[in-house]
Structures are given as structure tokens and as C-alpha cells.
Design an enzyme around this catalytic site. Structure first.
Site, mmCIF file in Angstrom:
data_model
loop_
_atom_site.group_PDB
_atom_site.id
_atom_site.type_symbol
_atom_site.label_atom_id
_atom_site.label_comp_id
_atom_site.label_asym_id
_atom_site.label_seq_id
_atom_site.Cartn_x
_atom_site.Cartn_y
_atom_site.Cartn_z
ATOM 1 N N CYS A 182 -2.081 -0.406 -2.955
ATOM 2 C CA CYS A 182 -3.384 -0.252 -2.386
ATOM 3 C C CYS A 182 -3.518 -0.506 -0.821
ATOM 4 C CB CYS A 182 -4.365 -1.280 -3.072
ATOM 5 S SG CYS A 182 -4.032 -3.074 -2.860
ATOM 6 N N CYS A 217 -4.863 -7.966 -7.547
ATOM 7 C CA CYS A 217 -5.570 -8.561 -6.531
ATOM 8 C C CYS A 217 -5.565 -10.120 -6.481
ATOM 9 C CB CYS A 217 -7.088 -8.179 -6.271
ATOM 10 S SG CYS A 217 -7.114 -6.235 -6.638
HETATM 11 FE FE1 FES Z 1 -5.128 -3.872 -4.026
HETATM 12 FE FE2 FES Z 1 -7.514 -5.216 -4.733
HETATM 13 S S1 FES Z 1 -7.211 -2.811 -4.777
HETATM 14 S S2 FES Z 1 -5.977 -5.974 -3.640
#
Ligand code: FES
Length: 126
Positions: free
Chosen positions: A34, A104
Site C-alpha cells: 500500500c 495497518c
Molecule cells: Fe496500508 Fe493501511 S492500507 S497501512
């Protein structure tokens, strides 16, 4: 995707944002998928108690809520206790995270571990 009320509250007014000057240890982690980045800095006293913790997170709402909650949880702990903090403990305190957002909270666990390692490495150098 639904966030819990606690996640929304924590995200809207996060605690412990920033960087500690002259930190005892700093840990920085990123998730390549991400692209989010989290940095946690710790102030640790001679008894190995975490006196302060701050975070800088360039990431999603769950990452910010996780870093706020995790730093809040480890203040007052010894470094050994903080090393035992698992991402699921943070998720529990946040009253849950959607499955695709669990990673996360893992960033927070990893950043704390790295910050403690950094602290220990600095200490042995002294
Ligand atoms: Fe990667 Fe939240 S989407 S840390």
C-alpha cells in the site's frame, strides 16, 4: 468497508503525533503493497520504562488510528512489555479493523519492535 466508532474517533483526534527530539530509539516501517509508512520514536528512562512515544504515519485511517492507539498503550510500559504488544491487542482496543486493514496494525507492532531494537543497539554502543 466499515470502521468501528473507536477507529473513527482515534483517527479524527489522534494522540502522540510527532517526533521525539533526542529519542532513545526510532523505528520506521513501510508496507510495500500500500506504500504506507509509519515511524515511532520512544523516550526510555534508565529503568527501561517508556516515558513517551510519538508517531508519524503517512498512511490510511487504520494506520493512523493504530499508531495512535499503540503509542498510547506502550507509554508507561517497560521495553520488555512493549515488545510483547501484538497487533491484535491494538485491534482489540480499536474495537476491530476490517480484514483488509489488519496489516495497518501490524505496522505499529513492527515499528515498536524496531524502535526498541534501535534503543538497544544505541545503548550497547555507549
Ligand atoms: Fe496500508 Fe493501511 S492500507 S497501512
Amino acid at each position: 468497508m466499515e470502521y468501528s466508532k473507536k477507529v473513527m474517533e482515534t483517527f479524527a483526534s489522534p494522540k502522540h503525533v510527532g517526533t521525539i527530539e533526542n529519542a532513545s530509539g526510532v523505528g520506521k516501517v513501510g508496507n510495500p503493497t500500500c506504500g504506507d509508512i509509519m515511524e515511532i520514536s520512544l523516550l526510555i528512562d534508565d529503568n527501561e520504562v517508556i516515558k513517551d512515544a510519538k508517531f508519524k504515519t503517512f498512511g490510511c485511517a487504520a494506520a493512523i488510528a493504530s499508531s495512535s492507539m499503540a503509542t498510547d498503550m506502550i507509554i508507561g510500559m517497560t521495553v520488555d512489555q512493549a515488545l510483547k504488544l501484538k497487533n491484535k491487542d491494538v485491534v482489540e482496543k480499536l474495537e476491530g479493523l476490517p480484514p483488509q486493514k489488519i496489516h495497518c496494525s501490524v505496522l505499529a507492532e513492527e515499528a515498536i519492535k524496531l524502535a526498541v531494537e534501535d534503543y538497544r543497539a544505541k545503548k550497547t554502543k555507549k
